[in-house]
Design an enzyme around this catalytic site. Structure first.
Site, PDB file in Angstrom:
ATOM      1  CE  LYS A  59      -3.517  -0.896  -0.430  1.00  0.00           C
ATOM      2  NZ  LYS A  59      -3.722  -1.466  -1.853  1.00  0.00           N
ATOM      3  CB  SER A  63      -3.736   2.541   2.169  1.00  0.00           C
ATOM      4  OG  SER A  63      -3.908   1.905   0.776  1.00  0.00           O
TER       5      SER A  63
HETATM    6  P1  A3P Z   1      -4.768   3.798  -2.259  1.00  0.00           P
HETATM    7  O1  A3P Z   1      -5.634   2.830  -3.221  1.00  0.00           O
HETATM    8  O2  A3P Z   1      -4.844   3.566  -0.890  1.00  0.00           O
HETATM    9  O3  A3P Z   1      -4.686   5.181  -2.624  1.00  0.00           O
HETATM   10  P2  A3P Z   1       0.494  -0.920  -3.491  1.00  0.00           P
HETATM   11  O4  A3P Z   1       0.584  -0.967  -4.996  1.00  0.00           O
HETATM   12  O5  A3P Z   1       1.778  -1.022  -2.959  1.00  0.00           O
HETATM   13  O6  A3P Z   1      -0.675  -1.675  -3.018  1.00  0.00           O
HETATM   14  O7  A3P Z   1      -0.183   0.754  -3.291  1.00  0.00           O
HETATM   15  C1  A3P Z   1      -1.459   1.051  -3.685  1.00  0.00           C
HETATM   16  C2  A3P Z   1      -1.229   2.659  -3.469  1.00  0.00           C
HETATM   17  O8  A3P Z   1      -0.410   3.165  -4.509  1.00  0.00           O
HETATM   18  C3  A3P Z   1      -2.591   3.290  -3.525  1.00  0.00           C
HETATM   19  O9  A3P Z   1      -3.158   3.507  -2.439  1.00  0.00           O
HETATM   20  C4  A3P Z   1      -2.146   4.691  -4.112  1.00  0.00           C
HETATM   21  O10 A3P Z   1      -2.204   5.680  -3.295  1.00  0.00           O
HETATM   22  C5  A3P Z   1      -0.567   4.577  -4.389  1.00  0.00           C
HETATM   23  N1  A3P Z   1      -0.176   5.057  -5.921  1.00  0.00           N
HETATM   24  C6  A3P Z   1       0.969   5.610  -5.994  1.00  0.00           C
HETATM   25  N2  A3P Z   1       0.966   6.024  -7.453  1.00  0.00           N
HETATM   26  C7  A3P Z   1      -0.077   5.468  -8.042  1.00  0.00           C
HETATM   27  C8  A3P Z   1      -0.551   5.326  -9.111  1.00  0.00           C
HETATM   28  N3  A3P Z   1       0.226   6.119 -10.185  1.00  0.00           N
HETATM   29  N4  A3P Z   1      -1.658   4.714  -9.590  1.00  0.00           N
HETATM   30  C9  A3P Z   1      -2.452   4.302  -8.629  1.00  0.00           C
HETATM   31  N5  A3P Z   1      -2.050   4.303  -7.280  1.00  0.00           N
HETATM   32  C10 A3P Z   1      -0.784   4.935  -6.724  1.00  0.00           C
END
Ligand code: A3P
Length: 734
Positions: free
Chosen positions: A464, A561
């Site tokens: 996250k 998150s």
């Molecule tokens: P949220 O959905 O809570 O906003 P991971 O891939 O490690 O699971 O992390 C997910 C998080 O990546 C998302 O959390 C979002 O905030 C973040 N994020 C950063 N860059 C992003 C992007 N380009 N597109 C989508 N999410 C992104």
């Protein structure tokens, strides 16, 4: 030692009753009659000595047995002796001067190792005037540690030994056993049982090679079969072919089945579920076909190898368990297929005797609670060096030590081994490309490019923080090549944590494409790696040079998150409880709530997790990325990552990703179409801001962890992210 430090050490030793073991310099010319500060003990260095003897009254002796004089020069060129006339000092080992005129003929016996009872200054010591060249000093070192620690640093005196005689029918004519060799083996076995209760030779067979010698040697084979019930037997591969060279699973099974039929036909007692593979092939590096075939045909539960984790240094050999088979460490004893005649023994008879009398073989028995020695058919024909070696070694051990040698069948040996070393059960996989022997035994080495298939970059997570976005952006680079998605674990490979690791590295490497040129940079992302305690050690063992990237966002935002992620996946605890209820759950709360709380909170203790990574990797191999910057300005971030990886070419990411108004995040530009491709709906969710109560709770919860993180970042020269500056700027109340 300067007097200040010396005073501190002495105080410490006195207060906590800590003894000192010290080895004196032996070669310095100048120290004749020099007094050891304030001790009343004088030393004389640089002396040649002979005829060492243990003092039978010394309370230090535990493993060492006093009795015989070790006739001849004391090993090691020169030594130091102690002269004393105070009741605090008692000799442990004495020896005679090699030149009687030394000291004007005053001393017939000199003290080579001395015990200081501590009457002078309250500190108990054992002082050595000899070094590791003298085998007895290694025994006495163990004894001194045991004595000075009042037995706390002492292991039991039992030593299990097992002698495997491998390839019992394999060998060209001229080096095989004849009937009288078989009789000699039986006689030796009886004699050995006097010194080593339960001693039984453990014979390994490849049935195909029966009766492939001269007439007399074939009669030797028959004599072995006739005496089959006097020995233990373990199977090899029928034709002695190395398992890693077999084309498929059924071929190995077929070979094992033939050997099994052979065993049944000749009434060989294969009763300990133990087997060995030719030249360690398939045992380590592990070959799953071998293990599966062993289980299928023989129900094998134990084997042994010298190769794990490496042949050398021998003291570091370990055991592990793979696919229900317990792999025990095996020792060498200087007998190989070619050691047949004593006059051809490398270094001559003296070299073999030295190994037995205090050298490698003795030390192996001394240092390992269990030793499996590998020998071969050829060591039991002709000069019968195998019989000579083990009888002499057992006699030497019983003459000079109180060690209790014993032989147990391999299944019981394995039980005891892993009871004693339970932490060794889980294997730690090394990279066969870093060990020539391993490479030659590795099935995957058929692929000449296999050594280029290891990832050079791992994105560790935590979950996250934007790890999927980073993974996706990395994959847009022309020379960065991602692992293939795993159908089982949400596309991530998740090798180093959890049970996938037990599948072995062949399984792991199959997720990586074969690179078509040297500049290709393979990478993998598993966001579960960051906060798993076992992962850093495992990664370091396999990929010591790998570059690591971890992404840090405010741990509270990360926790929230994760909570939202679980709600979106309809996790019942996340749906039933508010975020505040989750993070503030106590250990009395219901299980599913506690589990969710832990997954929310634990990964965010960044400093604790990073400390474990930094135990195994230098800070220069680790890039800590600011997750907020990754979200808001990924073009800039990707520039930094490329510099960190030193990848070529350096790509301008503004051409590859752009902000997507609708998504509210940066997305991949689809070349030529004017469209973008964003991450799925599970990434970049829209949800309510965090409740104030939860936010305050998490401020307090993470405060001390954030302080530690701040220190860690400063210590390692890493930038402090803005969210951390802000978290630390207002000390939470309550
Ligand atoms: P949220 O959905 O809570 O906003 P991971 O891939 O490690 O699971 O992390 C997910 C998080 O990546 C998302 O959390 C979002 O905030 C973040 N994020 C950063 N860059 C992003 C992007 N380009 N597109 C989508 N999410 C992104």
């Amino acid at each position: 030692m300067d007097s200040w430090n010396r005073a501190i050490m002495d105080k410490y030793c006195k207060e906590y009753d800590v003894g000192i073991v010290a080895f004196m310099p032996t070669q310095e010319d100048s120290l004749h009659g020099a007094e050891l500060t304030g001790s009343g003990l004088r030393i004389h260095t640089n002396l040649a000595l002979q005829d060492a003897e243990l003092n039978p009254d010394s309370p230090v002796l535990r493993i060492a047995r006093a009795g015989e004089t070790l006739r001849g020069p004391v090993p090691g060129d020169v030594h130091t002796v102690f002269v004393h006339n105070h009741s605090s000092y008692r000799p442990v080992v004495t020896a005679s001067p090699r030149h009687p005129e030394m000291f004007g003929g005053r001393y017939r016996r000199l003290t080579l190792v001395v015990q200081d009872c501590g009457y002078h200054d309250g500190i108990r010591r054992v002082l050595f005037g000899t070094g590791p060249d003298f085998w007895l000093s290694r025994v006495l070192l163990l004894d001194s540690m045991s004595y000075l620690s009042h037995g706390q640093l002492a292991h039991p005196l039992d030593r299990l030994i097992m002698v495997d005689v491998d390839d019992i029918f394999v060998g060209r004519s001229g080096i095989r056993m004849k009937p009288d060799d078989v009789q000699a083996m039986l006689d030796s076995q009886s004699r050995l049982r006097q010194l080593v209760p339960g001693f039984t030779f453990n014979l390994g067979f490849c049935g195909k090679m029966l009766h492939t010698g001269s007439e007399e040697e074939n009669a030797g084979d028959d004599a072995l079969l006739a005496a089959a019930d006097q020995f233990w037997w373990f199977p090899h591969i029928w034709s002695h072919k190395q398992p890693h060279t077999f084309g498929n699973f059924s071929e190995i099974v077929h070979q094992m089945t033939l050997n099994k039929q052979f065993a049944e036909e000749h009434h060989l007692q294969v009763q300990h579920q133990y087997a060995v593979a030719p030249h360690h092939s398939g045992v380590y590096p592990v070959n799953n076909r071998l293990y599966d075939a062993w289980r299928e045909v023989w129900d094998i539960r134990q084997t042994s190898t010298e190769e794990y984790p490496h042949l050398y240094p021998a003291v570091q050999r370990r055991g592990f368990v793979y696919k229900g088979v317990r792999v025990l460490p095996r020792q060498t004893c200087g007998l190989f297929t070619h050691t047949i005649f004593i006059d051809k023994y490398p270094g001559g008879r003296q070299a073999l005797d030295d190994k037995i009398q205090g050298g490698e073989i003795f030390q192996t028995m001394l240092n390992n609670p269990m030793s499996i020695f590998m020998t071969h058919l050829s060591n039991y024909g002709n000069d019968r060096l195998g019989l000579y070696t083990f009888e002499s070694a057992a006699r030497f051990v019983s003459c000079w030590t109180h060690l209790r040698l014993r032989t147990e069948p391999p299944d019981r040996l394995a039980d005891q081994y892993f009871q004693r070393f339970p932490e060794q059960r889980d294997p730690v996989w090394g990279n066969p490309c870093r060990d020539r022997r391993h490479l030659s035994l590795w099935r995957m080495a058929e692929d000449a490019a296999v050594c280029q298939r290891f990832p050079r970059l791992l994105v560790l997570g935590p979950q996250k923080t934007g790890s999927t976005a980073l993974f996706t952006f990395l994959g847009l680079h022309p020379t960065l090549l991602a692992s293939r998605p795993s159908p089982d674990t949400f596309e991530e490979v998740q090798f180093f944590n959890g049970n996938n690791y037990l599948n072995g590295i062949d399984w792991y490497l199959n997720f990586f494409p074969v690179p078509n040129n040297d500049s290709v940079y393979l990478f993998e992302k598993s966001a579960t790696y960051f906060d798993s305690d076992v992962v850093p050690k495992r990664v370091h063992f396999l990929l010591p040079d790998v570059k690591l990237v971890a992404i840090l966002i405010s741990p509270a935002a990360r926790a929230y998150s994760w909570y939202q992620h679980q709600r979106a996946h309809q996790l019942s605890a996340a749906l039933r409880y508010s975020f505040y209820e989750v993070v503030s759950a106590t250990n009395q709360s219901e299980r599913s709530l506690r589990q969710l709380r832990n997954r929310c909170l634990e990964p965010g203790k960044y400093a604790s997790h990073l400390e474990i990574w930094l135990r195994h990797f230098p800070p220069s191999q680790l890039l800590l990325m600011e997750g907020d910057q990754l979200k808001d300005d990924p073009v800039q971030v990707m520039q930094k990552v490329q510099e960190f990886l030193q990848v070529v070419p350096i790509v301008d990411y503004s051409r590859l990703i752009e902000y997507d108004e609708e998504k509210g995040f940066y997305c991949q530009v689809l070349a030529g179409s004017g469209h973008t491709k964003c991450l799925g709906s599970g990434k970049g969710r829209h949800y309510e801001p965090m409740e104030e109560q939860a936010s305050q709770f998490l401020k307090r919860f993470y405060f001390s962890h954030n302080i530690k993180l701040n220190k860690l970042l400063k210590r390692t020269g890493k930038a402090v992210p803005p969210w951390l500056v802000q978290e630390l700027s207002n000390v939470p109340g309550g």
